[in-house]
Design an enzyme around this catalytic site. Structure first.
Site, PDB file in Angstrom:
ATOM      1  NE  ARG A 162      -4.181  -1.925   1.811  1.00  0.00           N
ATOM      2  CZ  ARG A 162      -5.304  -1.983   2.515  1.00  0.00           C
ATOM      3  NH1 ARG A 162      -5.529  -1.100   3.476  1.00  0.00           N
ATOM      4  NH2 ARG A 162      -6.195  -2.913   2.266  1.00  0.00           N
TER       5      ARG A 162
ATOM      6  CG  ASP B 217     -13.299   7.409   7.636  1.00  0.00           C
ATOM      7  OD1 ASP B 217     -14.020   6.404   7.808  1.00  0.00           O
ATOM      8  OD2 ASP B 217     -12.080   7.340   7.347  1.00  0.00           O
TER       9      ASP B 217
END
Length: 285
Positions: free
Chosen positions: A45, A157
Site C-alpha cells: 500500500r 472518518d
C-alpha cells in the site's frame, strides 16, 4: 536497466526497524494495530507513496513524515493503510432494528421531553454508503415528520480520501445494487453515465467531517441518541477498544443506542452498556 527506485511488493523490501517504526507511528496516531502479518500489506500500500516522491526506502518516507509540519504525509499514510470496505445496507439487520425498534424508542424519548433534536453519529463513515443508508432509513421511517425535526447526521472518518468520495455522493450501479428499487427512485438520481447520485434532500442532511477516534477529547457538547461505529474497532487492541467504548458511553443520552460491527464485541465487564442484539447495545436510563 531497472529503475533503481522501484520497490517490489515484497516484505523483504522493508527492514524490521522500518516496519516496527511505521507500526508504532500508526498505532500512536490512529490506534490501528499492524502485526507482522500486515508487513506485506504495508509494503504494497505504501509502494506508490515512495514512487511518487522518488525515494527508495521506508526510512526516507518516515523522515518525510517527521519533517512535514502540515500533517499531509501522515494523512496520506493513514489513507493508504486503513481498510475502507463498505457497502449500502451492509449487515442489514442493523437498519431493520434501527427502523423498527431503536428509532421509535428514541422518538418516544424526545416526545416525553418535547424535544425535536435528533442526533445521530456515524463514527467511521468511510466513502459514505453507511451514512447515506442511515439517513435514508431515518427519512423513510419518519416520513413527513422528519421535516418537523431538528435532525441531521454527523459522519466522520480519519481518511480525507474517503471523505471526498462520501461528499461526492456518486456511486456505480453495482455499488447501489443492494438498495431497494423504491429507495433508489426516491433518494438517487441516475446520471447519464449510469452512475447514481444521492439526491440533495438526503445529501444535505449529512455533515461530513474528518475526525480521529484516537483524539483525547471529543468536541461534542450535546449527546447523541444513536451512534454507529461498525467494523473499525477490529483494528484496535483491547485497551484502545475499551477506552473508545467508554467515550461512546459518555456521548450517548441515557436510552441511546450503539451499533458496532458483527465481528466486534463490547466487553460488558468493563462497561454499563446493555446488550440488546448481536452488535447492538443500549445505555441504561
Amino acid at each position: 536497466m531497472a529503475n533503481a527506485l522501484q520497490l517490489e511488493n515484497d516484505d523483504n523490501q522493508i527492514s524490521d526497524n522500518e516496519f516496527h517504526a511505521i507500526s508504532r507511528l500508526v498505532y500512536k496516531n490512529f490506534g490501528i494495530v499492524l502485526g507482522e502479518e500486515k508487513r506485506s500489506l504495508v509494503v504494497g500500500r505504501l509502494h506508490g507513496c515512495l514512487s511518487k516522491r522518488k525515494i527508495s526506502s521506508f526510512s526516507q518516507y518516515l523522515n518525510l513524515i517527521k519533517s512535514d509540519m502540515t500533517g499531509e504525509i501522515l494523512s496520506e499514510l493513514v489513507n493508504q493503510i486503513s481498510t475502507n470496505f463498505t457497502s449500502f445496507y451492509r449487515e442489514a439487520s442493523h437498519f431493520e432494528y434501527l427502523a423498527d425498534k431503536a428509532l421509535p424508542e428514541v422518538m418516544k424519548m424526545l416526545s416525553s421531553r418535547r424535544s425535536n433534536d435528533l442526533r445521530i453519529w456515524c463514527a467511521a463513515c468511510s466513502s459514505g454508503e453507511e451514512a447515506y443508508t442511515i439517513q435514508m432509513t431515518v427519512m423513510k421511517k419518519l416520513g413527513l415528520q422528519y421535516g418537523t425535526m431538528n435532525a441531521g447526521l454527523l459522519a466522520t472518518d480519519i481518511s480525507a480520501k474517503v471523505l471526498d468520495l462520501a461528499k461526492a455522493a456518486t456511486y456505480t450501479a453495482e455499488q447501489v445494487a443492494t438498495v431497494h428499487p423504491d429507495l433508489k427512485k426516491s433518494y438517487f438520481k441516475v446520471l447519464p453515465d449510469g452512475r447514481h447520485e444521492v439526491k440533495p434532500n438526503v445529501r444535505d442532511q449529512i455533515l461530513f467531517r474528518r475526525f480521529n477516534l484516537m483524539n483525547e477529547t471529543f468536541p461534542f457538547k450535546t449527546p447523541f441518541q444513536i451512534i454507529f461505529c461498525r467494523n473499525v474497532m477490529i483494528y484496535f487492541d483491547e485497551e484502545t477498544r475499551k477506552k473508545l467504548i467508554g467515550k461512546f458511553y459518555e456521548l450517548l443520552e441515557p436510552g441511546g443506542y450503539l451499533f458496532i460491527g458483527h465481528s466486534e464485541t463490547v466487553p460488558l465487564d468493563c462497561t454499563r452498556f446493555k446488550a440488546i442484539l448481536p452488535a447492538v447495545y443500549r445505555k441504561p436510563f
